[in-house]
Write an enzyme that holds these catalytic residues in place. Structure first.
Site, PDB file in Angstrom:
ATOM      1  CG  HIS A 101      31.263  85.543 -29.915  1.00  0.00           C
ATOM      2  ND1 HIS A 101      30.920  85.973 -31.291  1.00  0.00           N
ATOM      3  CD2 HIS A 101      30.040  85.137 -29.531  1.00  0.00           C
ATOM      4  CE1 HIS A 101      29.592  85.814 -31.471  1.00  0.00           C
ATOM      5  NE2 HIS A 101      29.172  84.890 -30.502  1.00  0.00           N
ATOM      6  CG  ASP A 104      33.393  86.809 -33.470  1.00  0.00           C
ATOM      7  OD1 ASP A 104      34.079  86.046 -32.752  1.00  0.00           O
ATOM      8  OD2 ASP A 104      32.065  87.215 -33.339  1.00  0.00           O
ATOM      9  CB  SER A 128      27.484  83.318 -32.747  1.00  0.00           C
ATOM     10  OG  SER A 128      26.958  84.528 -32.318  1.00  0.00           O
TER      11      SER A 128
END
Ligand code: ARG
Length: 276
Positions: A86, A139, A237
């Site tokens: 992402h 992801d 992230s």
């Protein structure tokens, strides 16, 4: 960590980073902003001790203040960096990932504002074809570096079945993200100690609901603390979750940051990355 030395630059950096985080945060609903608390509840980490943590950077997209940092990553081979898929989405970058001319990996530098370490351009990227932007499953992405890092930077990936994935295992998450949930972006690397939690904790917190991220145990890993307080947050992230000296997860998503009933959700490393 709050930086009290450069109040003006901090504000500007936070704005740039906020724009990035807003895009990233929109992946996950609900996100009670006021209850959010970079790595939250962390401590300062030191690059020489943790050489496998890297920052993904694009000064073009995210500005110079924090060296363009917008996500984290983990060095899994001298020329390979694992991160979250992402992080490379168009709604995060503002352009398609292939069009991002100045995508770099910064390694061996704990303070983004200081120099030092290695800044290496990305020459190729693999985005997990099984990544599902709706559930957030799978992801993961792997970047290929234009030049190799020293082999001492590499962290092994824990294979499926490794005891490091067992609930109750101590783990540490690293990143330069928000330290409060309010857009307080770190410029030094932070680390928070958490535990691997049973899948049920995350299945309960994140049940299937239309159009929302949901916990998928086969490709995700649940970690945090039962009482909350220590967690990854926006901007972390793609960064590593490490247990027993191995990579077990990549920071992926969560609701808020550090909330007791909302653990952090990580991409399960063994499900998506080549073993090492
Ligand atoms: N999606 C966020 C990012 O792109 C990571 C959020 C992690 N949240 C959490 N509570 N563990 O930076």
């Amino acid at each position: 960590m709050r930086d009290t030395r450069h109040p003006i630059s901090r504000k500007r950096a936070a704005l740039v980073a906020l724009a990035a985080a807003a895009a990233v945060a929109s992946l996950v609903t609900p996100t009670p902003a006021a209850a959010d608390s970079g790595v939250v509840g962390g401590r300062t980490a030191n690059a020489p001790d943790t050489p496998w943590v890297v920052a993904l950077s694009s000064v073009d997209r995210f500005g110079r203040m924090r060296a363009g940092q917008f996500c984290g990553g983990a060095v899994i081979a001298p020329t390979k960096v694992a991160t979250a898929a992402h992080c490379l989405r168009e709604d995060v970058l503002g352009v398609r990932a292939e069009e991002l001319r100045d995508l770099k990996v910064i390694a061996g530098r704990s303070d983004l504002v200081g120099g030092g370490g290695h800044e290496i351009p990305v020459k190729d990227m693999w985005i997990n074809p099984a990544y599902d932007a709706e559930s957030n499953s799978g992801d993961a992405a792997v970047l290929t570096l234009a030049r190799p890092l020293p082999s001492g930077y590499v962290i092994p990936v824990a294979p499926a079945g490794d005891p490091a994935y067992r609930p109750g295992t101590d783990a540490t998450v690293y990143g330069w993200g928000d330290t409060t949930g309010l857009g307080t972006y770190a410029h030094t690397l932070n680390a928070a100690d958490v535990s691997v939690l049973p899948d049920q904790d995350c299945s309960r917190a994140y049940p299937a609901a239309p159009g929302q991220a949901r916990y998928v145990p086969a490709t995700m890993l649940c970690a945090g603390t039962r009482e909350g307080g220590r967690d990854a947050c926006q901007g972390d992230s793609g960064g590593p979750l490490i247990a027993r000296g191995k990579l077990i997860g990549l920071v992926s998503w969560g609701s808020g940051c550090g909330l007791a009933e909302s653990p952090g959700v990580y991409t399960r490393a063994s499900a998506v990355l080549p073993g090492s």
